[in-house]
Write a protein that holds these residues in place. Structure first.
Motif, short mmCIF file in Angstrom:
data_model
loop_
_atom_site.label_atom_id
_atom_site.label_comp_id
_atom_site.label_asym_id
_atom_site.label_seq_id
_atom_site.Cartn_x
_atom_site.Cartn_y
_atom_site.Cartn_z
N ALA A 80 36.58 30.27 46.13
CA ALA A 80 37.78 31.12 46.20
C ALA A 80 37.40 32.57 46.47
CB ALA A 80 38.56 31.01 44.89
N LEU A 81 38.10 33.18 47.39
CA LEU A 81 37.87 34.59 47.72
C LEU A 81 38.25 35.51 46.56
CD1 LEU A 81 39.11 34.64 51.41
CD2 LEU A 81 36.75 34.62 50.58
N THR A 82 39.07 35.00 45.64
CA THR A 82 39.46 35.78 44.47
C THR A 82 38.29 35.92 43.49
OG1 THR A 82 40.35 33.74 43.54
CG2 THR A 82 41.92 35.28 44.57
N ARG A 83 37.14 35.43 43.85
CA ARG A 83 35.93 35.58 43.03
C ARG A 83 34.96 36.59 43.66
NH1 ARG A 83 34.66 30.98 39.75
NH2 ARG A 83 36.43 29.60 39.63
N THR A 84 35.40 37.26 44.71
CA THR A 84 34.55 38.19 45.45
C THR A 84 34.65 39.58 44.85
OG1 THR A 84 34.95 36.90 47.46
CG2 THR A 84 34.04 39.12 47.74
N ARG A 85 33.52 40.10 44.43
CA ARG A 85 33.46 41.44 43.82
C ARG A 85 33.89 42.50 44.83
NH1 ARG A 85 31.74 43.08 39.30
NH2 ARG A 85 30.64 41.18 38.79
N VAL B 228 43.13 41.17 35.37
CA VAL B 228 41.85 40.55 34.97
C VAL B 228 40.87 40.63 36.13
CG1 VAL B 228 40.75 38.35 34.39
CG2 VAL B 228 42.84 39.06 33.20
N LYS B 229 41.34 40.32 37.34
CA LYS B 229 40.47 40.37 38.52
C LYS B 229 39.96 41.80 38.76
CE LYS B 229 40.35 36.15 39.60
NZ LYS B 229 39.07 35.44 39.53
N GLN B 230 40.82 42.78 38.55
CA GLN B 230 40.39 44.16 38.75
C GLN B 230 39.36 44.56 37.69
OE1 GLN B 230 43.17 47.40 38.05
NE2 GLN B 230 42.38 48.44 39.87
N ALA B 231 39.59 44.20 36.45
CA ALA B 231 38.67 44.56 35.37
C ALA B 231 37.30 43.88 35.53
CB ALA B 231 39.28 44.19 34.02
N ARG B 232 37.30 42.62 35.90
CA ARG B 232 36.04 41.87 36.00
C ARG B 232 35.29 42.08 37.30
NH1 ARG B 232 38.03 36.09 33.60
NH2 ARG B 232 38.30 36.79 31.44
N LEU B 233 36.05 42.18 38.41
CA LEU B 233 35.41 42.20 39.73
C LEU B 233 35.75 43.42 40.58
CD1 LEU B 233 36.08 38.44 40.57
CD2 LEU B 233 33.90 39.44 39.89
N GLY B 234 36.58 44.30 40.08
CA GLY B 234 36.97 45.46 40.88
C GLY B 234 37.85 45.10 42.06
#
Length: 172
Positions: free
Chosen positions: A10-15, A33-39
């Motif tokens: 999933a591209l939603t796992r790309t930093r 959550v995505k912003q906090a973990r992966l920016g």
């Protein structure tokens, strides 16, 4: 969205990824959550049914990239834990659009520009789907369809180059 996010590819796992998505994908807690973990940054259109609990005006610098920006706000969505940003933009034809993002670093005019590019791309794909549908393809096999798509892209690029050369450097 959540099912897609579970896929290992999933591209939603790309930093540090930037997503410019349809408003159907607004899920404030997910993107926070995505912003906090992966920016990860999200840019989308505002939905009428999202409730805003508070607003705070942000300054908009007078720069060419901000032409059309009417307002830039830091907002608190009822469904969110973190602040979001709501940008009101007036297009050249007078239409007013609101953009929602979790990014506070990009200039508001750049956010509007990025979303407008997404919209143009979507319209392009819609044209491809309707005008070059599988029923009109040279063949039904994926290779035939892939070849037709590549040829059409190359043709449109060659036409753009030919037009640019014919019109000269003033119009490039």
């Amino acid at each position: 969205l959540k099912d897609y996010d579970r896929l290992p590819t999933a591209l939603t796992r790309t930093r540090g990824a930037l997503f410019v998505l349809d408003r159907a994908f607004i899920d404030a807690p997910f993107w926070e959550v995505k912003q906090a973990r992966l920016g990860i940054t999200l840019i989308t259109r505002m939905k009428a049914n999202l409730r805003i609990d508070s607003t705070e005006s942000l300054p908009v610098c007078n720069a060419p990239h901000n032409v059309g920006v009417v307002r830039d706000l830091r907002i608190r969505l009822a469904s969110a834990h973190q602040p979001w940003r709501l940008i009101t933009y007036r297009a050249r034809r007078g239409r007013t659009v609101e953009f929602l993002t979790n990014d506070f670093d990009l200039p508001p005019g750049v956010i509007a520009f990025l979303y407008s590019r997404r919209w143009e791309e979507e319209k392009c794909f819609d044209t491809w789907k309707n005008d070059f549908s599988q029923a009109k393809a040279w063949g039904k096999h994926i290779v035939a369809i892939d070849n037709q798509v590549r040829l059409a892209i190359l043709t449109s690029l060659l036409v753009a180059i030919a037009l640019a050369r014919a019109l000269g450097p003033k119009h490039s």
